[in-house]
Scaffold this motif. Structure first.
Motif, mmCIF file in Angstrom:
data_model
loop_
_atom_site.group_PDB
_atom_site.id
_atom_site.type_symbol
_atom_site.label_atom_id
_atom_site.label_comp_id
_atom_site.label_asym_id
_atom_site.label_seq_id
_atom_site.Cartn_x
_atom_site.Cartn_y
_atom_site.Cartn_z
ATOM 1 N N MET A 1 0.839 -1.193 0.000
ATOM 2 C CA MET A 1 0.000 0.000 0.000
ATOM 3 C C MET A 1 0.879 1.250 0.000
ATOM 4 S SD MET A 1 -3.056 -1.203 -0.041
ATOM 5 C CE MET A 1 -4.135 0.124 0.459
ATOM 6 N N LEU A 2 0.364 2.309 -0.649
ATOM 7 C CA LEU A 2 1.091 3.574 -0.738
ATOM 8 C C LEU A 2 0.339 4.661 0.014
ATOM 9 C CD1 LEU A 2 1.929 3.509 -4.561
ATOM 10 C CD2 LEU A 2 3.469 2.914 -2.672
ATOM 11 N N ASN A 3 1.055 5.401 0.853
ATOM 12 C CA ASN A 3 0.490 6.573 1.509
ATOM 13 C C ASN A 3 0.732 7.786 0.620
ATOM 14 O OD1 ASN A 3 -0.505 5.435 3.999
ATOM 15 N ND2 ASN A 3 1.664 5.082 4.530
ATOM 16 N N GLU A 4 -0.192 8.744 0.692
ATOM 17 C CA GLU A 4 -0.123 9.903 -0.202
ATOM 18 C C GLU A 4 -0.004 11.192 0.602
ATOM 19 O OE1 GLU A 4 -2.698 11.897 -3.906
ATOM 20 O OE2 GLU A 4 -3.518 10.198 -2.748
ATOM 21 N N LEU A 5 0.637 12.196 -0.008
ATOM 22 C CA LEU A 5 0.740 13.528 0.591
ATOM 23 C C LEU A 5 0.708 14.551 -0.537
ATOM 24 C CD1 LEU A 5 2.988 14.761 3.456
ATOM 25 C CD2 LEU A 5 3.109 15.939 1.249
ATOM 26 N N ILE A 6 -0.073 15.640 -0.327
ATOM 27 C CA ILE A 6 -0.155 16.718 -1.323
ATOM 28 C C ILE A 6 0.273 18.026 -0.668
ATOM 29 C CG2 ILE A 6 -1.698 18.056 -2.815
ATOM 30 C CD1 ILE A 6 -3.442 15.552 -3.055
ATOM 31 N N TYR A 7 1.165 18.722 -1.369
ATOM 32 C CA TYR A 7 1.642 20.020 -0.892
ATOM 33 C C TYR A 7 1.364 21.053 -1.979
ATOM 34 C CZ TYR A 7 4.932 23.563 0.927
ATOM 35 O OH TYR A 7 5.510 24.718 1.422
ATOM 36 N N LYS A 29 1.614 24.874 1.864
ATOM 37 C CA LYS A 29 1.720 23.936 2.989
ATOM 38 C C LYS A 29 1.146 22.591 2.567
ATOM 39 C CE LYS A 29 -2.489 25.849 5.083
ATOM 40 N NZ LYS A 29 -2.493 27.052 4.237
ATOM 41 N N VAL A 30 1.240 21.623 3.487
ATOM 42 C CA VAL A 30 0.658 20.306 3.227
ATOM 43 C C VAL A 30 -0.855 20.453 3.248
ATOM 44 C CG1 VAL A 30 0.366 17.960 4.094
ATOM 45 C CG2 VAL A 30 2.614 19.047 4.187
ATOM 46 N N TYR A 31 -1.458 20.085 2.139
ATOM 47 C CA TYR A 31 -2.916 20.152 2.061
ATOM 48 C C TYR A 31 -3.512 19.006 2.885
ATOM 49 C CZ TYR A 31 -7.548 19.324 0.084
ATOM 50 O OH TYR A 31 -8.894 19.084 -0.073
ATOM 51 N N SER A 32 -3.038 17.764 2.584
ATOM 52 C CA SER A 32 -3.494 16.611 3.351
ATOM 53 C C SER A 32 -2.553 15.437 3.065
ATOM 54 C CB SER A 32 -4.938 16.241 2.990
ATOM 55 O OG SER A 32 -5.404 15.221 3.877
ATOM 56 N N CYS A 33 -2.777 14.363 3.793
ATOM 57 C CA CYS A 33 -1.940 13.163 3.617
ATOM 58 C C CYS A 33 -2.709 11.956 4.126
ATOM 59 C CB CYS A 33 -0.627 13.307 4.367
ATOM 60 S SG CYS A 33 -0.812 13.453 6.159
ATOM 61 N N SER A 34 -2.166 10.777 3.863
ATOM 62 C CA SER A 34 -2.763 9.547 4.393
ATOM 63 C C SER A 34 -2.461 9.451 5.884
ATOM 64 C CB SER A 34 -2.204 8.326 3.672
ATOM 65 O OG SER A 34 -2.477 8.393 2.289
ATOM 66 N N GLU A 35 -3.446 9.053 6.649
ATOM 67 C CA GLU A 35 -3.265 8.981 8.110
ATOM 68 C C GLU A 35 -2.224 7.931 8.487
ATOM 69 O OE1 GLU A 35 -6.124 9.030 12.058
ATOM 70 O OE2 GLU A 35 -6.922 8.293 10.153
ATOM 71 N N GLU A 40 4.508 5.080 9.987
ATOM 72 C CA GLU A 40 5.717 4.552 9.352
ATOM 73 C C GLU A 40 7.003 4.868 10.101
ATOM 74 O OE1 GLU A 40 6.151 5.830 5.377
ATOM 75 O OE2 GLU A 40 4.371 4.790 4.636
ATOM 76 N N GLY A 41 6.939 5.818 11.005
ATOM 77 C CA GLY A 41 8.185 6.286 11.617
ATOM 78 C C GLY A 41 8.990 7.093 10.642
ATOM 79 N N ALA A 42 8.252 7.853 9.792
ATOM 80 C CA ALA A 42 8.909 8.608 8.732
ATOM 81 C C ALA A 42 9.663 9.808 9.283
ATOM 82 C CB ALA A 42 7.874 9.068 7.714
ATOM 83 N N GLY A 75 12.112 5.655 7.329
ATOM 84 C CA GLY A 75 10.849 5.651 6.623
ATOM 85 C C GLY A 75 10.935 5.010 5.257
ATOM 86 N N SER A 76 9.798 4.995 4.565
ATOM 87 C CA SER A 76 9.702 4.351 3.253
ATOM 88 C C SER A 76 10.241 5.257 2.155
ATOM 89 C CB SER A 76 8.245 4.007 2.963
ATOM 90 O OG SER A 76 7.727 3.137 3.951
#
Length: 894
Positions: A1-7, A29-35, A40-42, A75-76
């Motif tokens: 699975m892939l987590n997403e982030l939009i800036y 700024k970061v609009y949103s991301c996967s919870e 992940e400990g990113a 992290g990934s």
């Protein structure tokens, strides 16, 4: 699975540094991301820093997306799409960074242009849709759809004269991954954006998917040519691997990417120049690498990665089986192994070379690699030939077959017993290597168990009885090795193999061969002792073999010497009727440093009633080891306490007497020791240093007391003291000549001293000469003593000495005549040596008293001869020559 982030520029967003909390206020700024991204400990500071970067673009024509693939230490992997947004809502400079975090399901390049980069498809107003609360968390993506890049398109691109540049670029990647992270450089590709994407794709297709996903890149990056600080391609991590501020203690610099593109339309391209300390340049416009490339012509891998054909795909499939999913030389080696084992006919294999490749594959590939079945069939059908060609290497094939296909255990034993045991019996230079290889294989337990069965053991025992040392040791090594493999100890006292090997060692009289069986005992002294004594008892009738085994017993015993072991060894020796060997054991203990008193006690426990030779060997060693007065005194006490035979005592006392140092100090430990030893040293057996020392000690003590000296001399004269031939050179003689003689003022005393010390004729001549020299040198002080001594030597007895001399005569017996003759022999020498007018006058006066015409005539002859020699010496002296010169002048002679 892939987590997403939009800036991007938006209204309300989420603060990833605060676990996705709402962040108010318009701006980038970061609009949103996967919870799940927060699970992940990113490295969120790193993520925030990379998404906030505005990569180069110009409005309105330079609008290509940039793809950036990062491998942070924590992290990934992070795969980003940077999309410039032309002037919208009347504000220039906006952009969207969309990131997917996680493992991809293909080569990263294959997702360039994917429809899943859909954040840019929404209008800018979409990101202002939330005014008071943060947008919902983004869902996870199962995977990404493929984009515009394919294997075939990359191949077509490389086929247009770019093959050598590709090889150089891939070689560069290998070099950087071989270096420490802080020492790595990066590659800048100068070309159009479309071509940069194809260059990166071609490089990725040199590797498997997993390995390609470990290579970070950017098709375009801001400040890519910057070399200082942490701008552009550099950042800093702390000791824990998270990004941190510059200067933090223990921090290290890292590269964001290994490969980066710079578009020809980028205004920063003017800053691009060759800086090999920081980066190298691939000039795509010239299809040329602008850096030095090592010689890679011999590595077949590099020619394959430019083909983009079926062989190329085969290579990718092979290296995809590697356990190691990073860039390393194992890629070359697994391809070389695959080519040799799969593409080369088995009948053309060199067994050793093929085994090397097989071992590499077994160690480095996943257990179920795709060509396993093909390889199994090739090896199984040729295994016997492989073992015959190279037995040690063949065992590696056998082990692999067993692990890969469940080869029957009996079949394995048939292979090995057929080859190995025959070599073990008959001998082979490669036997040791074969056995070492067998022990490493997974089937070693099966083979060991088979060898330990009785039919094979009987064959080995027969082989031992006829073999030389090397072969016996080999058989023994294999046997004990088998015991260890199956974790079974050997009851060595009843073990036929061990006994056979030991017996063969005795027959060959080889110490090393005897030690072999004892290795199995693991240093257990009791078992060693019991085993060896049992063998010694069996062969005691053969004196030669018995002596040899006892030399071995002592050799083994020395390695584990202790008081307890000595007692046990001696006790066993007595119980098994080997009393004569006890002293050998005690000597070993003495040499090894065990306290002598303890050993003497053990001796007395073993020899309660010593025979006529018992104790001689042990106490001889004890005496040789002694080096102090206290040691000598202790030895005498131990000898007395041991109830030794009188003959043995005499030998030991005289041995000690010989070793005694010169000890002549009165009233001391030394004097006491000499008196103790003198009681046991018999003059008719050997000479006595102790008696000589005691007499000198007493004479020194009684100097000035004429009566005590006379009694002392008369007492010692009755036995006399026998001394060695080197007596005139000893300190004893030196003390006698220089300290005692000058104090004796009676002729009888001098003659008595001469008679007491008995030594061989030649030595006695020297002694008398030294004696007379000293008396004559003192002649001026006591001339009568010299005259009387010379007179007596000529058989003249002055009246005043007659009673004393008659008394001495009774005691001396024949000794006085011998003394007289010795003195008479040196009479001419003395006259010649000490000739002077005064000496002649005194001597003639003494001779006149003798009233012996023969002696007078003899004296005058010697005097005349001595006078002539004296005159000759005087005339030839400087003064004599001077006088002759003046006499000649007075006579008028020239």
């Amino acid at each position: 699975m892939l987590n997403e982030l939009i800036y991007t520029r938006c209204g309300v967003g989420r603060d990833i540094l605060k676990n996705g909390a709402t962040q108010m206020g318009e701006g980038l700024k970061v609009y949103s991301c996967s919870e799940d991204l927060f699970k992940e400990g990113a490295d969120f500071p790193f993520i925030k820093s990379i998404v906030a970067v505005r990569h180069p673009f110009q409005e309105p024509d330079f609008m290509n997306d940039a793809y950036l693939y990062y491998i942070p230490e924590k992290g990934s992997p992070l795969f980003a799409n940077f999309h410039p947004i032309p002037e919208a809502m009347g504000r220039p400079g906006n952009f969207i960074s969309q990131i997917f975090s996680g493992d991809l399901n293909g080569y990263p390049c294959e997702f360039f242009g994917s429809s899943d980069w859909d954040a840019k498809s929404k209008p800018e107003t979409y990101y202002y849709g939330f005014e008071k609360k943060a947008p919902d968390f983004l869902p996870q993506r199962k995977n990404l759809s493929k984009g515009k890049i394919t294997f075939e398109k990359a191949g077509e691109f490389i086929s247009q004269g770019r093959a050598e540049a590709l090889k150089a670029s891939v070689s560069f990647v290998f070099q950087q991954f071989a270096a420490a992270p802080e020492d790595r450089k990066y590659l800048i590709i100068k070309d159009t954006t479309e071509n940069i994407e194809l260059w990166i794709a071609a490089i990725e297709y040199a590797f498997s998917v997993k390995i390609a996903c470990s290579i970070p890149f950017a098709t375009r990056m801001a400040d890519i040519t910057a070399t200082g600080g942490t701008t552009g391609n550099r950042y800093v991590v702390n000791a824990s691997g998270f990004s941190c501020p510059v200067g933090e203690e223990g921090s290290k610099k890292r590269l964001k990417v290994i490969i980066a593109g710079i578009d020809l339309r980028d205004k920063n391209i003017a800053n691009l120049k060759s800086l090999p300390a920081y980066y190298c340049i691939l000039d795509g416009t010239q299809k040329k690498a602008l850096f030095e490339v090592p010689d890679i012509s011999a590595v077949g891998y590099y020619s394959v990665i430019t083909k983009f054909d079926q062989e190329h795909l085969e290579l990718l499939k092979v290296i995809s089986e590697l356990k190691n999913s990073s860039v390393s030389n194992s890629i070359f080696e697994v391809w070389e192994a695959y080519n040799y084992l799969i593409k080369t006919p088995a009948n053309s294999w060199q067994t050793g070379e093929a085994a090397k490749h097989l071992v590499y594959i077994k160690k480095n590939l996943n257990s179920n690699y795709f060509f396993r079945e093909t390889l199994y069939k090739k090896i199984y059908s040729n295994i016997e030939n492989f073992i015959k060609q190279d037995e040690a290497s063949g065992y590696k094939f056998l082990d692999w077959l067993r692990e890969s296909g469940g080869l029957d255990e009996n079949k394995i034993c048939d292979f090995i017993i057929g080859f190995f045991i025959n070599k073990l019996k008959t001998g082979s230079s490669g036997l040791d290597a074969s056995w070492e290889e067998i022990k490493k294989q997974s089937f070693a337990l099966i083979v060991a168990d088979k060898i330990l069965e009785k039919p094979i053991l009987d064959l080995l025992i027969e082989a031992i009885s006829k073999s030389d040392k090397k072969r016996v040791l080999q058989i023994l090594s294999v046997y004990t090795g088998c015991l260890k493999i199956i974790q079974r100890s050997s009851p060595i006292e009843k073990d036929e193999i061990q006994i056979a090997a030991f017996s063969r060692g005795i027959a060959l009289e080889d110490m090393e061969l005897l030690k072999g069986p004892l290795d199995e005992l693991g240093g257990n002294t009791d078992r060693v002792r019991n085993f060896i004594f049992s063998i010694a008892k069996k062969i005691e009738g053969d004196q030669k073999q018995s002596d040899f085994i006892w030399r071995f017993i002592l050799d083994v015993f020395a390695a584990s010497i202790s008081e307890t072991n000595i007692r046990s060894f001696c006790s066993n020796a007595i119980d098994l009727k080997f009393p004569e060997r006890v002293e050998d054991i005690l000597v070993k203990g003495l040499v090894s440093g065990i306290k002598p008193g303890v050993l003497c006690q053990i001796f007395r426990e073993a020899y309660k009633d010593p025979g006529d030779n018992d104790g001689l060997k042990f106490f001889k060693w004890y005496i040789e080891k002694a080096d102090s007065v206290n040691s000598y005194s202790q030895i005498i006490d131990e000898i007395n306490a041991s109830n030794l035979h009188e003959r043995v005592c005499a030998v030991l006392y005289h041995l000690m007497d010989k070793k005694m140092p010169v000890l002549v100090k009165p009233r001391s430990l030394e004097a006491d020791l000499e008196r103790k030893l003198k009681r046991y040293a018999k003059s008719d057996v050997d000479c006595s240093n102790a008696a000589a020392g005691i007499l000198l000690c007493d004479l020194v003590s009684y100097v000035g007391n004429k009566g005590k000296i006379n009694k002392l001399l008369e007492k010692n004269l009755k036995d006399s003291i026998t001394v060695n031939a080197d007596f005139p050179k000893t300190e004893y003689c030196d003390i006698l000549i220089h300290k005692i003689i000058p104090t004796l003022d009676m002729v009888s005393q001098q003659l008595t001293v001469l008679c007491i010390y008995q030594c061989p004729d030649a030595a006695f001549d020297t002694f008398v000469c030294l004696y007379l020299d000293k008396i004559v040198s003192n002649g001026n002080k006591n001339p009568n003593l010299l005259i009387n001594l010379l007179a007596i030597s000529m058989n003249i007895n002055p009246n005043e000495d007659k009673p004393m001399l008659e008394n001495l005569g009774k005691v001396f017996g024949g000794k006085l005549t011998g003394i007289k003759n010795k003195i008479h022999k040196y009479f001419p020498l003395l006259i010649g040596k000490y000739y002077s007018e005064k000496f002649i006058s005194v001597l003639r006066t003494g001779v006149a008293k003798c009233r012996n015409e023969n002696i007078s005539e003899e004296l005058e002859k010697h005097l005349a001869k001595a006078k002539a020699e004296y005159e000759k010496k005087r005339q030839n002296s400087p003064l004599g020559l001077f006088k002759q010169l003046f006499k000649a002048k007075d006579k008028g002679e020239n």
